[in-house]
Design a protein around this motif. Structure first.
Motif, short mmCIF file in Angstrom:
data_model
loop_
_atom_site.label_atom_id
_atom_site.label_comp_id
_atom_site.label_asym_id
_atom_site.label_seq_id
_atom_site.Cartn_x
_atom_site.Cartn_y
_atom_site.Cartn_z
N ILE A 267 3.04 93.67 -28.12
CA ILE A 267 2.80 94.48 -26.92
C ILE A 267 2.19 95.83 -27.31
O ILE A 267 1.24 96.30 -26.69
CB ILE A 267 4.11 94.68 -26.14
CG1 ILE A 267 4.60 93.36 -25.57
CG2 ILE A 267 3.92 95.71 -25.02
CD1 ILE A 267 5.99 93.43 -24.97
N ALA A 268 2.74 96.45 -28.36
CA ALA A 268 2.26 97.76 -28.79
C ALA A 268 0.82 97.69 -29.29
O ALA A 268 0.01 98.57 -28.99
CB ALA A 268 3.18 98.32 -29.88
N GLY A 281 6.09 98.55 -25.17
CA GLY A 281 5.95 98.35 -26.61
C GLY A 281 6.66 99.41 -27.42
O GLY A 281 7.36 99.10 -28.40
#
Length: 292
Positions: A267-268, A281
């Motif tokens: 996600i990050a 994230g």
């Protein structure tokens, strides 16, 4: 990085034509574009329905999996899920199947303060317990969810040496520790596969869990993949409440933390593409690195 280019231009005119041809009783409802996601376009259909259409070939089988399996899985779940209420077929120049699903009112959990999410920890635990039952042999395969951690090691190691994440050294050390947890030896159970907060719909104050969205990663395997929600969704207090309702041994809990690291760092890394998930994230990374 950029989001994948759509292989099909899904616009409101196309959706209107598909509805007139295949679902004429719904064709007079107003349409509103809600999202052009990574794999699918979502169009709201009136007040209580939405249309979900793949925008890339790779997403077609994911939608077919939802169409085939969600009606059966939903019968033993305690919460609403996006079971298709109508099935669409190729037509009007659109080459793939599509679905009409219910629209769930509420707020996406990723937009709700973490302290308020604690209220749904027990509900989400019960949902996981009810979902994680042995799956049939022909359940959808998924190469990146529900598998032994060693299968993901090369990809995660590449991500953790990419220079795209903060605290990479700490994350890499933790990953090396957690991936040594004993593998799952139980039956392959049904998995949601993508248990981050943008796939949860909350409603009310205090919050209740109204629905669990997006079963595109639906598969069978190690329940630890879904239990990653403990770190993706909650803080320490919420996580404790979640774990209190979960039927999991210590090895499974360690693997769940590893899966939270895997999903949270993904996600990050893609935060520039999905800015709405940037905070999710960062939250996940902070939580998996906290003492637990």
């Amino acid at each position: 990085m950029t989001a994948p280019v759509a292989e099909i231009d899904v616009n409101l005119d196309l959706v209107a034509r598909l509805l007139r041809a295949q679902q004429p009783d719904l064709a007079d409802r107003p349409l509103r574009l809600v999202a052009n996601g990574w794999d699918n376009t979502i169009v709201r259909l009136g007040d209580d329905l939405c249309v979900r259409l793949p925008r890339r070939q790779v997403a077609v089988q994911l939608l077919v999996n939802e169409q085939r399996w969600l009606p059966t899985i939903a019968t033993h779940l305690p919460l609403s899920v996006p079971t298709p209420v109508r099935l669409g077929v190729p037509g009007e120049g659109y080459p793939w199947p599509w679905s009409v699903c219910r629209w769930f009112e509420g707020e996406i959990a990723s937009m709700v303060p973490v302290v308020e999410r604690r209220a749904v920890a027990a509900e989400l635990a019960e949902f996981m317990n009810r979902l994680h039952v042995p799956a049939p042999d022909d359940a959808p395969a998924n190469p990146v969810r529900g598998v032994p951690l060693v299968v993901r090691d090369e990809q995660i190691q590449d991500r953790l040496t990419s220079g795209k994440l903060d605290r990479e050294d700490e994350l890499r050390d933790l990953w090396d520790e957690l991936r040594a947890a004993p593998e799952w030896t139980g039956p392959k159970v049904w998995l949601h596969g993508d248990p981050h907060p943008a796939n949860l719909v909350l409603r009310g104050q205090p919050a209740t869990l109204a629905a669990v969205l997006d079963f595109g990663d639906l598969t069978a395997g190690d329940p630890a993949t879904d239990l990653a929600a403990a770190w993706l969704v909650f803080d320490a207090e919420g996580r404790a409440a979640f774990r209190a309702g979960i039927e999991a041994d210590e090895a499974t809990w360690r693997r769940a933390r590893a899966w939270a690291l895997a999903i949270g760092t993904a996600i990050a890394v893609f935060a520039d593409i999905h800015p709405g998930l940037a905070d999710a994230g960062e939250h996940a990374i902070n939580q998996v690195l906290s003492a637990d």
